[in-house]
Motif scaffolding. Structure first.
Motif, PDB file in Angstrom:
ATOM      1  N   GLN A  12       0.836  -1.197   0.000  1.00  7.29           N
ATOM      2  CA  GLN A  12       0.000   0.000   0.000  1.00  7.29           C
ATOM      3  C   GLN A  12       0.871   1.246   0.000  1.00  7.29           C
ATOM      4  O   GLN A  12       2.006   1.234   0.475  1.00  7.29           O
ATOM      5  N   ALA A  13       0.318   2.309  -0.509  1.00  5.68           N
ATOM      6  CA  ALA A  13       1.021   3.588  -0.502  1.00  5.68           C
ATOM      7  C   ALA A  13       1.435   3.934   0.925  1.00  5.68           C
ATOM      8  O   ALA A  13       0.668   3.751   1.869  1.00  5.68           O
ATOM      9  N   GLY A  14       2.669   4.420   1.039  1.00  5.17           N
ATOM     10  CA  GLY A  14       3.216   4.715   2.354  1.00  5.17           C
ATOM     11  C   GLY A  14       3.991   3.566   2.964  1.00  5.17           C
ATOM     12  O   GLY A  14       4.708   3.746   3.969  1.00  5.17           O
ATOM     13  N   GLY A  15       3.876   2.410   2.370  1.00 10.01           N
ATOM     14  CA  GLY A  15       4.549   1.227   2.895  1.00 10.01           C
ATOM     15  C   GLY A  15       5.980   1.103   2.412  1.00 10.01           C
ATOM     16  O   GLY A  15       6.514   1.982   1.731  1.00 10.01           O
ATOM     17  N   SER A  16       6.595  -0.012   2.788  1.00  6.53           N
ATOM     18  CA  SER A  16       7.995  -0.264   2.470  1.00  6.53           C
ATOM     19  C   SER A  16       8.158  -1.631   1.828  1.00  6.53           C
ATOM     20  O   SER A  16       7.334  -2.533   2.020  1.00  6.53           O
ATOM     21  N   VAL A  63      13.426   9.625  -5.962  1.00  2.95           N
ATOM     22  CA  VAL A  63      13.432   8.654  -4.865  1.00  2.95           C
ATOM     23  C   VAL A  63      14.337   9.069  -3.719  1.00  2.95           C
ATOM     24  O   VAL A  63      14.383   8.394  -2.685  1.00  2.95           O
ATOM     25  N   LYS A  64      15.055  10.148  -3.891  1.00  5.32           N
ATOM     26  CA  LYS A  64      16.014  10.585  -2.887  1.00  5.32           C
ATOM     27  C   LYS A  64      15.308  10.840  -1.554  1.00  5.32           C
ATOM     28  O   LYS A  64      14.247  11.466  -1.503  1.00  5.32           O
ATOM     29  N   GLY A  65      15.884  10.313  -0.487  1.00  8.26           N
ATOM     30  CA  GLY A  65      15.291  10.464   0.834  1.00  8.26           C
ATOM     31  C   GLY A  65      14.288   9.380   1.182  1.00  8.26           C
ATOM     32  O   GLY A  65      13.905   9.242   2.347  1.00  8.26           O
ATOM     33  N   ARG A  66      13.853   8.614   0.193  1.00 11.64           N
ATOM     34  CA  ARG A  66      12.884   7.532   0.452  1.00 11.64           C
ATOM     35  C   ARG A  66      13.515   6.156   0.214  1.00 11.64           C
ATOM     36  O   ARG A  66      13.123   5.173   0.846  1.00 11.64           O
ATOM     37  N   PHE A  67      14.446   6.080  -0.703  1.00 16.95           N
ATOM     38  CA  PHE A  67      15.079   4.809  -1.055  1.00 16.95           C
ATOM     39  C   PHE A  67      16.531   4.816  -0.588  1.00 16.95           C
ATOM     40  O   PHE A  67      17.205   5.864  -0.605  1.00 16.95           O
ATOM     41  N   THR A  68      17.013   3.677  -0.180  1.00 20.58           N
ATOM     42  CA  THR A  68      18.431   3.510   0.132  1.00 20.58           C
ATOM     43  C   THR A  68      18.941   2.237  -0.536  1.00 20.58           C
ATOM     44  O   THR A  68      18.151   1.314  -0.830  1.00 20.58           O
ATOM     45  N   ILE A  69      20.234   2.189  -0.767  1.00 18.84           N
ATOM     46  CA  ILE A  69      20.885   1.013  -1.349  1.00 18.84           C
ATOM     47  C   ILE A  69      21.990   0.573  -0.409  1.00 18.84           C
ATOM     48  O   ILE A  69      22.760   1.408   0.100  1.00 18.84           O
ATOM     49  N   SER A  70      22.072  -0.714  -0.202  1.00 17.58           N
ATOM     50  CA  SER A  70      23.136  -1.271   0.621  1.00 17.58           C
ATOM     51  C   SER A  70      23.609  -2.568  -0.027  1.00 17.58           C
ATOM     52  O   SER A  70      23.039  -3.030  -1.009  1.00 17.58           O
ATOM     53  N   ARG A  71      24.652  -3.154   0.558  1.00 16.94           N
ATOM     54  CA  ARG A  71      25.168  -4.410   0.000  1.00 16.94           C
ATOM     55  C   ARG A  71      25.651  -5.296   1.123  1.00 16.94           C
ATOM     56  O   ARG A  71      26.018  -4.834   2.199  1.00 16.94           O
ATOM     57  N   ASP A  72      25.667  -6.575   0.827  1.00 15.81           N
ATOM     58  CA  ASP A  72      26.218  -7.581   1.727  1.00 15.81           C
ATOM     59  C   ASP A  72      27.317  -8.293   0.943  1.00 15.81           C
ATOM     60  O   ASP A  72      27.030  -9.090   0.056  1.00 15.81           O
ATOM     61  N   ASN A  73      28.564  -7.986   1.279  1.00 12.40           N
ATOM     62  CA  ASN A  73      29.682  -8.564   0.533  1.00 12.40           C
ATOM     63  C   ASN A  73      29.686 -10.086   0.604  1.00 12.40           C
ATOM     64  O   ASN A  73      29.941 -10.770  -0.385  1.00 12.40           O
ATOM     65  N   GLY A  74      29.394 -10.614   1.765  1.00  9.69           N
ATOM     66  CA  GLY A  74      29.438 -12.056   1.944  1.00  9.69           C
ATOM     67  C   GLY A  74      28.401 -12.788   1.115  1.00  9.69           C
ATOM     68  O   GLY A  74      28.605 -13.922   0.695  1.00  9.69           O
ATOM     69  N   GLN A  81      16.179  -0.659  -0.500  1.00  9.93           N
ATOM     70  CA  GLN A  81      15.152  -0.466   0.524  1.00  9.93           C
ATOM     71  C   GLN A  81      14.285   0.709   0.105  1.00  9.93           C
ATOM     72  O   GLN A  81      14.772   1.834  -0.023  1.00  9.93           O
ATOM     73  N   MET A  82      13.019   0.433  -0.094  1.00 13.27           N
ATOM     74  CA  MET A  82      12.082   1.460  -0.550  1.00 13.27           C
ATOM     75  C   MET A  82      11.098   1.764   0.561  1.00 13.27           C
ATOM     76  O   MET A  82      10.454   0.847   1.086  1.00 13.27           O
ATOM     77  N   SER A  83      10.987   3.018   0.907  1.00 13.26           N
ATOM     78  CA  SER A  83      10.069   3.444   1.956  1.00 13.26           C
ATOM     79  C   SER A  83       9.176   4.553   1.434  1.00 13.26           C
ATOM     80  O   SER A  83       9.464   5.157   0.402  1.00 13.26           O
ATOM     81  N   VAL A 118       6.940  -4.459  -8.737  1.00  8.18           N
ATOM     82  CA  VAL A 118       6.455  -3.763  -7.542  1.00  8.18           C
ATOM     83  C   VAL A 118       5.146  -3.074  -7.888  1.00  8.18           C
ATOM     84  O   VAL A 118       5.083  -2.308  -8.862  1.00  8.18           O
ATOM     85  N   THR A 119       4.107  -3.356  -7.137  1.00 10.48           N
ATOM     86  CA  THR A 119       2.842  -2.666  -7.312  1.00 10.48           C
ATOM     87  C   THR A 119       2.530  -1.918  -6.024  1.00 10.48           C
ATOM     88  O   THR A 119       2.770  -2.418  -4.924  1.00 10.48           O
TER      89      THR A 119
END
Length: 122
Positions: A12-16, A63-74, A81-83, A118-119
């Motif tokens: 839903q709108a507002g979700g993550s 998307v700035k301020g709402r989305f972040t990108i991260s990584r797991d090297n292992g 991450q979308m918020s 993504v809907t």
């Protein structure tokens, strides 16, 4: 190099929601990995980039301020991450990768994964 995107779904709108992009076939050195999206009837749009070495990120203004990108090297996995999701964020999301280049350069990706949908309902 193979990229596998996953994690799409309905929210839903507002979700993550968190998307994953798992990389196989090669050990990543100085790669820039990106997220793109394409909504029906629209052109593919840049979402964000991650420089694997150092973890520097760069995002589209939409998307700035709402989305972040991260990584797991292992796990050789990148996350989006979308918020505070909006209906206009609904699209097929793709991950991509290229060797080198500036993190704010958003073209010339060599490798692409399949999309994950993504809907977002209002």
């Amino acid at each position: 190099v193979q990229l596998q995107a996953s994690g799409g779904g309905s929210v839903q709108a507002g979700g993550s929601l968190r998307l994953s992009c798992t990389v196989s076939g090669r050990t990543f050195a100085d790669y820039v990995m990106g997220w793109f999206r394409q909504a029906p009837g629209k052109e593919r749009e840049f979402v964000g980039n991650l420089r694997w070495l150092g973890g520097i990120t760069y995002f589209a203004d939409s998307v700035k301020g709402r989305f972040t990108i991260s990584r797991d090297n292992g796990k050789n996995t990148m996350y989006l991450q979308m918020s505070s999701l909006k209906p206009e964020d609904a699209a097929l999301y793709y991950c991509a990768a290229r060797l080198g280049g500036s993190v704010d350069y958003t073209r010339d990706y060599e490798f692409w994964g399949q999309g994950t949908l993504v809907t977002v309902s209002s």
